[in-house]
Design a protein around this motif. Structure first.
Motif, PDB file in Angstrom:
ATOM      1  N   MET A   1      18.387  -4.262  -4.259  1.00  0.00           N
ATOM      2  CA  MET A   1      19.681  -4.640  -3.734  1.00  0.00           C
ATOM      3  C   MET A   1      20.643  -3.476  -3.800  1.00  0.00           C
ATOM      4  O   MET A   1      20.603  -2.671  -4.698  1.00  0.00           O
ATOM      5  CB  MET A   1      20.221  -5.785  -4.594  1.00  0.00           C
ATOM      6  CG  MET A   1      21.268  -6.581  -3.911  1.00  0.00           C
ATOM      7  SD  MET A   1      22.409  -7.282  -5.092  1.00  0.00           S
ATOM      8  CE  MET A   1      23.356  -5.852  -5.535  1.00  0.00           C
ATOM      9  N   HIS A 493      13.124 -12.911  -2.401  1.00  0.00           N
ATOM     10  CA  HIS A 493      14.090 -12.261  -3.298  1.00  0.00           C
ATOM     11  C   HIS A 493      15.271 -11.697  -2.497  1.00  0.00           C
ATOM     12  O   HIS A 493      16.427 -12.016  -2.763  1.00  0.00           O
ATOM     13  CB  HIS A 493      13.399 -11.147  -4.087  1.00  0.00           C
ATOM     14  CG  HIS A 493      14.329 -10.339  -4.942  1.00  0.00           C
ATOM     15  ND1 HIS A 493      14.384 -10.451  -6.311  1.00  0.00           N
ATOM     16  CD2 HIS A 493      15.279  -9.415  -4.611  1.00  0.00           C
ATOM     17  CE1 HIS A 493      15.316  -9.641  -6.777  1.00  0.00           C
ATOM     18  NE2 HIS A 493      15.872  -8.990  -5.770  1.00  0.00           N
ATOM     19  N   GLU A 494      14.964 -10.858  -1.536  1.00  0.00           N
ATOM     20  CA  GLU A 494      16.052 -10.169  -0.817  1.00  0.00           C
ATOM     21  C   GLU A 494      16.907 -11.154  -0.028  1.00  0.00           C
ATOM     22  O   GLU A 494      18.130 -10.998   0.047  1.00  0.00           O
ATOM     23  CB  GLU A 494      15.487  -9.077   0.100  1.00  0.00           C
ATOM     24  CG  GLU A 494      14.789  -7.939  -0.641  1.00  0.00           C
ATOM     25  CD  GLU A 494      15.661  -7.248  -1.681  1.00  0.00           C
ATOM     26  OE1 GLU A 494      16.899  -7.316  -1.580  1.00  0.00           O
ATOM     27  OE2 GLU A 494      15.099  -6.663  -2.624  1.00  0.00           O
ATOM     28  N   HIS A 497      19.691 -12.585  -1.972  1.00  0.00           N
ATOM     29  CA  HIS A 497      20.947 -11.824  -1.999  1.00  0.00           C
ATOM     30  C   HIS A 497      21.806 -12.186  -0.788  1.00  0.00           C
ATOM     31  O   HIS A 497      23.030 -12.296  -0.885  1.00  0.00           O
ATOM     32  CB  HIS A 497      20.676 -10.320  -2.000  1.00  0.00           C
ATOM     33  CG  HIS A 497      20.101  -9.800  -3.280  1.00  0.00           C
ATOM     34  ND1 HIS A 497      20.681 -10.023  -4.513  1.00  0.00           N
ATOM     35  CD2 HIS A 497      18.999  -9.047  -3.526  1.00  0.00           C
ATOM     36  CE1 HIS A 497      19.952  -9.429  -5.453  1.00  0.00           C
ATOM     37  NE2 HIS A 497      18.932  -8.834  -4.882  1.00  0.00           N
ATOM     38  N   GLU A 522      21.038  -9.707 -10.288  1.00  0.00           N
ATOM     39  CA  GLU A 522      19.693  -9.907  -9.739  1.00  0.00           C
ATOM     40  C   GLU A 522      19.150 -11.311  -9.995  1.00  0.00           C
ATOM     41  O   GLU A 522      18.172 -11.723  -9.364  1.00  0.00           O
ATOM     42  CB  GLU A 522      18.729  -8.871 -10.318  1.00  0.00           C
ATOM     43  CG  GLU A 522      18.939  -7.462  -9.791  1.00  0.00           C
ATOM     44  CD  GLU A 522      18.711  -7.345  -8.294  1.00  0.00           C
ATOM     45  OE1 GLU A 522      17.800  -8.015  -7.774  1.00  0.00           O
ATOM     46  OE2 GLU A 522      19.459  -6.599  -7.640  1.00  0.00           O
TER      47      GLU A 522
END
Ligand SMILES: [Zn+2]
Length: 704
Positions: A1, A493-494, A497, A522
């Motif tokens: 990130m 995961h990304e 964000h 995170e």
């Protein structure tokens, strides 16, 4: 990130946007439709303006700095009698937001433009903006104007008070509350510190350790390594560069000769030892001195004050508790590896050395937990995986995503989506997807914030915009893009964000999604990694692209979990050894730090928590985190343990990882709150109980 360093906080109006249900007849399809819809509910949906040429990038940078400087000077020059929260803290937050948005755009352009000259200029301008951001902490007139308001203790609501407190804390941490000579000392020491940090990093970059071996000595090492460019030498021997990670790894995992493994690991753990041992000793002493002058017991207390941990002692306790919790699993894994060594060497009492661990771990994975990750790719064609993930996130967060025609994209193939609240239809934000590699593009996977959400001067909520820059395998003529399971985990995961950015509803930019503490930022994304290890989640999209009636087999998922757990105890303890040596170096008092034996501290901690390093080495000299992320390494596990704790709430819910009720609570209590309150409070409100390490220990494979 990606995280842009917090610029000056931005703040404005007291009015929160109204959230009203929109008429069901609204059926938006274009960006303009969504913009009109946003306008009806007191929101603003605008996309950033991207520079098209190097001259554009330079002009927008200079313009934004010029405007901000003028606005800040005017702010500081106001008659002290007229100062109030709105015309100081809130105004400064808004001024900072404008510059911050330019920095975010340039940061994206520098990593994504197809034009090298534009990328280079964007990069240079980004550095310029960062320097400007740092200089904000040292503007005396501005500080005095803000302090006047803070000292008057006006009646403020919780968000405003937090903005004031955080900003005054930033000033205090920069030394602005000290006397002039004390402050001058701090500034001088900080410069020394910056110089030593750079020196530490340079020494790491310059460290080289070539070792030459014969083919016979390298028995077991894959031919592909021996054939790699630069490895074979004119004299017929093979050169291993211990400073190149994949070189060191190829030997550590595969060389059958223990003496070769020992030599390479010893060289690796000695990298930059001569140059960086004195630098680290000085860094530790200098940091302790600065902390002491600023009124902290040690550097870890200073660093963690603005994080979730709050004190060095709490971070230390967390790490030591984990060391203890992992003990049975760690012991059992080490014994398994030791027995493998005993069997291979024929010595029943063989001792497992540090250079044996990767070798026998690799052997164990190959022999006992063989998972052909390549074979699993057929279950994860890119488009179906993306759509499957979208369906899941839309369900748990109660959202709707719609692809719209973007007015501008920085490269062909980039897509734009608008996010709406599923219930009310109110637009929530927009995100770009730039998913495949190309020349000159950022080569990892990350979410780039384009614009954090905030309340504008007229009371409208300016909706957030984010971009995902990824590098999934490109589709070929006869095959779609097929992802590895690890890629799917990365995608979940990304995109987490992106969700964090879209859902945050803080009034001030200084409290928006990505401004949460470094040891938390995170966690919301790490939590979502858990989804891709769950059969019922995967069954919603993971199917053989050649015959979608074939779902991913349960045994395949079970094998993936078993392979991960087989060595997780050691893996986490190794992480803990770095986290703890970092904290042990940085919880020393100023008096102790000057005479500390940093080598002994590091090697004793490593031997206690992980496995003793080769004799005479000092591996901390090559751990780059110790200059820049110092007293911060614990944060990786801190966030991971919390992420798994949060995921466990879904696991226990009626609909498991697809439970919309738990998802809504997560949206409201964690993602939506940004940094408007202590994240520990947000997390515990979501959990409905105090935080626990237990779910993490179960994840590692320790049964209750
Ligand atoms: Zn991340």
């Amino acid at each position: 990130m990606q995280k842009f360093p917090r610029l000056f906080p931005t703040a404005l109006c007291l009015l929160l946007p109204l959230t009203v249900a929109l008429p069901a007849s609204a059926n938006p399809a274009t960006l303009a439709d969504f913009q009109a819809l946003a306008g009806k509910s007191n929101h603003s949906l605008t996309l950033p303006v991207y520079p098209l040429t190097p001259a554009d990038a330079q002009a927008m940078t200079e313009q934004s700095i010029k405007e901000a400087d003028a606005a800040l000077a005017a702010l500081a020059a106001q008659d002290p009698k007229t100062l109030n929260f709105e015309n100081t803290f809130a105004a400064a937050d808004a001024i900072g937001a404008k510059v911050g948005n330019v920095a975010l755009i340039l940061g994206t352009v520098a990593e994504s433009s197809t034009d090298k000259a534009l990328r280079d200029t964007a990069n240079d301008m980004g550095v310029k903006l960062q320097e400007w951001g740092v200089s904000l902490d040292y503007r005396d007139p501005l500080y005095r104007a803000l302090k006047t308001v803070a000292d008057a203790k006006p009646k403020l609501d919780a968000d405003q008070q937090r903005l004031v407190d955080d900003q005054m804390r930033t000033y205090r941490r920069a030394g602005l509350s000290l006397s002039a000579p004390e402050r001058a000392d701090i500034e001088r020491l900080r410069k020394d510190l910056a110089g030593l940090n750079t020196q530490f990093a340079v020494n790491i970059n310059e460290a080289r350790a070539p070792l030459d071996f014969t083919a016979e000595e390298l028995a077991g090492v894959p031919q592909s390594f021996l054939d790699s460019p630069g490895v074979k030498q004119p004299d017929g021997r093979y050169r291993v560069m211990a400073n190149i990670t994949w070189h060191a790894q190829a030997i550590a995992e595969n060389a059958d000769n223990p003496e070769v493994r020992r030599k390479v690991l010893t060289a690796r753990c000695s990298l930059a030892q001569v140059t960086n041992t004195p630098v680290l000793a000085k860094l530790v002493a200098l940091r302790a001195d600065i902390a002491h002058r600023l009124g902290y017991a040690n550097w870890a207390d200073y660093q963690t004050e603005i994080r979730m941990a709050k004190t060095g002692a709490i971070a230390l306790k967390f790490e030591n508790d984990l060391v203890a919790g992992l003990q049975p699993k760690f012991d059992q894994e080490i014994e398994t590896l030791r027995q493998m060594k005993a069997a291979q060497t024929g010595k029943a009492d063989a001792k497992l050395e540090s250079w044996d661990v990767p070798y026998y771990t690799n052997k164990l994975k190959k022999e006992k937990y063989a998972v052909d990750t390549e074979k699993l790719r057929v279950y994860f064609p890119y488009q179906a995986t993306l759509e499957g993930m979208f369906a899941i996130y839309q369900k748990i967060f109660s959202l709707k995503f719609t692809a719209v025609e973007p007015p501008y994209v920085w490269a062909p193939g980039v897509q734009l989506y608008v996010v709406q609240d599923a219930e009310t239809g109110v637009p929530m934000g927009a995100f770009y997807l730039d998913m495949f590699p190309r020349d000159g593009k950022f080569n990892h996977f990350a979410c780039f914030e384009q614009k954090p959400g905030r309340v504008l001067a007229d009371g409208r909520f300016d909706l957030p915009v984010a971009a995902l820059l990824c590098n999934f395998p490109a589709p070929s003529a006869d095959k779609p893009s097929l992802l590895k399971h690890a890629d799917v985990e990365t995608l979940f995961h990304e995109f987490g964000h992106v969700m964090h950015s879209m859902l945050s509803r803080s009034r001030y930019v200084a409290q928006s999604a990505f401004t949460v503490p470094l040891d938390f930022v995170e966690a919301p994304s790490q939590m979502l990694e858990n989804w891709v290890w769950d059969k019922s989640v995967l069954d919603t999209f993971a199917a053989d692209y050649r015959d979608p009636s074939k779902k991913i087999p349960a045994e395949a998922i079970a094998s993936l979990v078993a392979a991960r757990q087989a060595t997780e105890g050691y893996g986490e303890r190794r992480q803990l050894s770095i986290g703890l040596l970092d904290l042990n170096l940085h919880t020393l008092s100023a008096d102790d730090a000057w005479q500390a034996d940093v080598v002994k501290i590091v090697n004793d901690t490593t031997a206690r928590v992980s496995i003793a390093p080769p004799a005479g080495t000092f591996w901390a000299a090559y751990i780059g985190h110790l200059a820049g992320y110092d007293a911060g390494y614990y944060g990786y596990l801190w966030a991971k343990v919390m992420a798994i704790d949060m995921a466990s709430v879904f696991k226990a819910a009626p609909d498991g990882f697809l439970d919309a009720k738990v998802g809504r609570r997560l949206r409201d209590e964690v993602y939506g709150k940004g940094d408007t309150r202590e994240v520990s409070e947000s997390v515990e409100k979501f959990l409905g109980r105090p935080r626990s390490m237990q779910p993490f220990l179960e994840y590692v494979g320790i049964k209750k």
